[in-house]
Design a protein around this motif. Structure first.
Motif, short mmCIF file in Angstrom:
data_model
loop_
_atom_site.label_atom_id
_atom_site.label_comp_id
_atom_site.label_asym_id
_atom_site.label_seq_id
_atom_site.Cartn_x
_atom_site.Cartn_y
_atom_site.Cartn_z
N PHE A 1 -17.58 -21.58 -4.23
CA PHE A 1 -17.70 -21.31 -2.79
C PHE A 1 -18.48 -20.03 -2.58
CE2 PHE A 1 -13.92 -23.99 -2.98
CZ PHE A 1 -14.33 -24.98 -2.09
N LYS A 2 -19.27 -20.00 -1.51
CA LYS A 2 -20.07 -18.80 -1.30
C LYS A 2 -19.18 -17.65 -0.82
CE LYS A 2 -22.40 -20.01 3.11
NZ LYS A 2 -21.59 -19.45 4.12
N GLN A 3 -19.69 -16.44 -1.05
CA GLN A 3 -18.93 -15.24 -0.73
C GLN A 3 -18.43 -15.26 0.71
OE1 GLN A 3 -21.30 -11.66 -0.61
NE2 GLN A 3 -19.62 -10.43 -1.43
N GLY A 4 -17.16 -15.04 0.90
CA GLY A 4 -16.57 -15.00 2.25
C GLY A 4 -16.08 -16.34 2.74
N ALA A 5 -16.47 -17.44 2.03
CA ALA A 5 -16.05 -18.77 2.48
C ALA A 5 -14.70 -19.17 1.87
CB ALA A 5 -17.12 -19.80 2.09
N GLU A 6 -14.16 -18.29 1.01
CA GLU A 6 -12.95 -18.65 0.26
C GLU A 6 -11.73 -18.90 1.15
OE1 GLU A 6 -14.63 -15.79 -0.25
OE2 GLU A 6 -15.57 -15.85 -2.23
N PRO A 7 -11.46 -18.02 2.16
CA PRO A 7 -10.26 -18.28 2.97
C PRO A 7 -10.30 -19.65 3.67
CG PRO A 7 -11.03 -16.05 3.34
CD PRO A 7 -12.08 -16.73 2.51
N ALA A 8 -11.47 -20.04 4.16
CA ALA A 8 -11.59 -21.35 4.83
C ALA A 8 -11.37 -22.48 3.82
CB ALA A 8 -12.96 -21.47 5.49
N ALA A 9 -11.89 -22.30 2.60
CA ALA A 9 -11.70 -23.32 1.55
C ALA A 9 -10.22 -23.46 1.21
CB ALA A 9 -12.51 -22.95 0.31
N MET A 10 -9.51 -22.32 1.21
CA MET A 10 -8.07 -22.36 0.92
C MET A 10 -7.33 -23.08 2.04
SD MET A 10 -7.70 -18.55 -0.54
CE MET A 10 -6.52 -18.37 -1.84
N ALA A 11 -7.75 -22.82 3.27
CA ALA A 11 -7.09 -23.48 4.41
C ALA A 11 -7.30 -24.99 4.35
CB ALA A 11 -7.63 -22.90 5.71
N ARG A 12 -8.47 -25.42 3.84
CA ARG A 12 -8.75 -26.87 3.74
C ARG A 12 -8.06 -27.50 2.53
NH1 ARG A 12 -14.09 -25.17 4.37
NH2 ARG A 12 -14.48 -25.70 2.18
N GLY A 13 -7.49 -26.67 1.66
CA GLY A 13 -6.83 -27.20 0.46
C GLY A 13 -7.79 -27.44 -0.69
N ASN A 14 -8.99 -26.81 -0.63
CA ASN A 14 -9.98 -27.01 -1.70
C ASN A 14 -10.00 -25.88 -2.73
OD1 ASN A 14 -10.81 -29.29 -0.44
ND2 ASN A 14 -12.48 -28.31 0.69
N LEU A 15 -9.17 -24.88 -2.51
CA LEU A 15 -9.17 -23.70 -3.38
C LEU A 15 -7.77 -23.11 -3.38
CD1 LEU A 15 -11.10 -21.73 -4.97
CD2 LEU A 15 -11.24 -20.39 -2.88
N GLU A 16 -7.32 -22.64 -4.56
CA GLU A 16 -5.96 -22.11 -4.63
C GLU A 16 -5.91 -20.58 -4.72
OE1 GLU A 16 -6.87 -24.90 -6.56
OE2 GLU A 16 -5.94 -26.15 -5.02
N LEU A 17 -6.89 -19.99 -5.41
CA LEU A 17 -6.81 -18.54 -5.65
C LEU A 17 -8.17 -17.87 -5.49
CD1 LEU A 17 -4.66 -18.56 -8.85
CD2 LEU A 17 -4.30 -16.86 -7.09
N THR A 18 -8.15 -16.63 -5.02
CA THR A 18 -9.38 -15.84 -4.95
C THR A 18 -9.02 -14.37 -4.77
OG1 THR A 18 -11.57 -15.68 -3.91
CG2 THR A 18 -9.71 -15.98 -2.42
N THR A 19 -10.05 -13.53 -4.72
CA THR A 19 -9.83 -12.16 -4.27
C THR A 19 -10.40 -12.08 -2.86
OG1 THR A 19 -11.89 -11.63 -5.41
CG2 THR A 19 -9.85 -10.93 -6.46
N ILE A 20 -9.60 -11.56 -1.94
CA ILE A 20 -10.05 -11.46 -0.56
C ILE A 20 -10.25 -9.99 -0.22
CG2 ILE A 20 -9.34 -11.89 1.84
CD1 ILE A 20 -8.21 -14.44 1.03
N SER A 21 -11.36 -9.69 0.45
CA SER A 21 -11.60 -8.29 0.81
C SER A 21 -10.89 -7.97 2.13
CB SER A 21 -13.10 -8.04 0.97
OG SER A 21 -13.58 -8.69 2.13
N ALA A 22 -10.72 -6.68 2.39
CA ALA A 22 -10.13 -6.26 3.66
C ALA A 22 -10.99 -6.77 4.82
CB ALA A 22 -10.03 -4.74 3.70
N PHE A 23 -12.30 -6.90 4.58
CA PHE A 23 -13.24 -7.34 5.62
C PHE A 23 -13.00 -8.81 5.96
CE2 PHE A 23 -14.86 -3.64 3.60
CZ PHE A 23 -15.56 -2.95 4.57
N ASP A 24 -12.76 -9.63 4.92
CA ASP A 24 -12.47 -11.06 5.16
C ASP A 24 -11.15 -11.21 5.90
OD1 ASP A 24 -14.77 -11.95 3.96
OD2 ASP A 24 -13.86 -12.10 1.97
N ILE A 25 -10.19 -10.37 5.54
CA ILE A 25 -8.88 -10.45 6.21
C ILE A 25 -9.02 -10.01 7.68
CG2 ILE A 25 -6.53 -9.50 6.27
CD1 ILE A 25 -6.62 -9.32 3.21
N ALA A 26 -9.79 -8.93 7.89
CA ALA A 26 -9.90 -8.38 9.25
C ALA A 26 -10.49 -9.38 10.25
CB ALA A 26 -10.73 -7.10 9.22
N LYS A 27 -11.26 -10.36 9.75
CA LYS A 27 -11.82 -11.38 10.66
C LYS A 27 -10.70 -12.14 11.36
CE LYS A 27 -15.64 -12.75 7.76
NZ LYS A 27 -16.14 -13.84 6.95
#
Ligand code: KDO
Length: 337
Positions: A79-105
């Motif tokens: 998944f491209k950088q920053g797209a990980e949280p959305a992939a997790m929400a869709r059930g396509n990804l289980e683990l990643t490192t999330i930045s404070a910037f991705d969380i702040a969105k």
């Protein structure tokens, strides 16, 4: 029953009991499907926060042999950088490192950790996130993003890295510099606060951007400047120390909530072992890296840090971001020792 029917029945019975024997001889984990843990990160293989995933995998394989199928995908190949949280929400990804910037969105109050010159150093970062501040903020993250942060990894302290040598003492000296930032408004604001013209670009495109001159520079911690080889296509590092950056090893609640208490404890312990491996190595590396860059012909300069701190902090305090920081949060962070 005819003779042929009797022998067919006997064969079936034999086959069934052989299968039953085989199953009972296997450890329970083999009898069930393994829990799939797909990991996606933009990190390059040589970076500590890429290597830490092997520590995660090995630790989990030791504590829970055969229970998990850990699949590591580096270089944003899944998944491209920053797209990980959305992939997790869709059930396509289980683990990643999330930045404070991705969380702040999605959790605007988390933007307090995107602001420059707030977290003081890696030790302060660990203390903050292992204190009630971390517990409260991570609870909100779990509720709003449906992910559970398991450990805080130190990405490093971000520095300004330029293609050409430039006299940089204060933020005013960075005026007009096209500094690449990851592509979200929270990142671009950090660039604005630093005085540059922030230019969004995915991590994987930065090397070429620096080489061809579509950007004038980028900001990242020193270990990343080395592992992604940005030093090959830049001439200066200005030690602004503008962000003690963290990334959060996080798991999708879809898989987390389905784990038993024992499995949860083992996954969390593996994430913490991975973060510790990354943190110890990054901290040690940062200490001796200036010499490496100098040996590669780069100019390493120290600007007027008070001027940078004052300008960046003022920009954040006057911004809409500060309006949503939980009451008293800044003081609590500052008072964490
Ligand atoms: C970057 O793109 O500059 C950054 O440092 C942002 C971080 O949040 C993180 O995504 C990191 O890249 C990647 O893991 C690559 O090191």
């Amino acid at each position: 029953m005819t003779a042929s029917k009797t022998s067919a029945a006997r064969r079936t019975l034999l086959a069934t009991s052989a299968a039953a024997l085989l199953t009972s001889a296997l450890p329970p984990a083999f009898a069930q499907a393994k829990v799939l843990l797909r990991i996606s990160t933009p990190a390059v293989p040589d970076d500590w926060h890429a290597k830490m995933w092997t520590v995660f995998k090995d630790t989990l394989e030791k504590s829970a042999p055969g229970e998990f199928d850990v699949q590591i995908n580096l270089n944003a190949s899944l998944f491209k950088q920053g797209a990980e949280p959305a992939a997790m929400a869709r059930g396509n990804l289980e683990l990643t490192t999330i930045s404070a910037f991705d969380i702040a969105k999605l959790v605007p109050e988390f933007s307090v950790f995107t602001a420059g010159y707030i977290v003081r150093d890696p030790a302060h970062q660990q203390k903050v996130f292992n204190s009630p501040i971390g517990t409260e903020m991570f609870k909100t993250v779990a509720e709003k993003m449906d992910i559970t942060p398991l450990a805080t990894a130190y990405l490093g302290t971000r520095q300004v890295n330029l293609r050409e040598v430039r006299n940089v003492k204060t933020p005013a000296d960075l005026k007009g510099v096209k500094l690449r930032m990851p592509g979200s408004k929270e990142w671009l604001f950090l660039g604005e606060a630093l005085g540059v013209t922030p230019t969004p670009l995915a991590f994987g495109e930065v090397y070429l951007g620096l080489k061809t001159g579509t950007i004038d520079g980028q900001d990242n911690p020193l270990p990343t400047v080395k592992s992604a080889k940005f030093y090959e296509v830049t001439k200066q590092i200005t030690m602004t120390n503008h962000l003690v950056d963290g990334i959060f090893i996080s798991i999708s609640n879809k898989v987390w909530n389905a784990l038993g208490a024992d499995q949860k404890a083992k996954v969390k312990a593996a994430a913490q072992a991975a973060a510790k491996y990354n943190n110890d190595n990054r901290i040690a590396d940062e200490k001796q890296m200036v010499d490496f860059f100098k040996s590669q012909g780069l100019t390493v300069t120290t600007p007027d840090l008070d001027a940078f701190r004052k300008t960046v902090q003022t920009a954040y305090l006057n911004s809409d971001y500060a309006k949503v920081w939980p009451k008293g949060m800044l003081e609590r962070i500052n008072n964490t020792r």
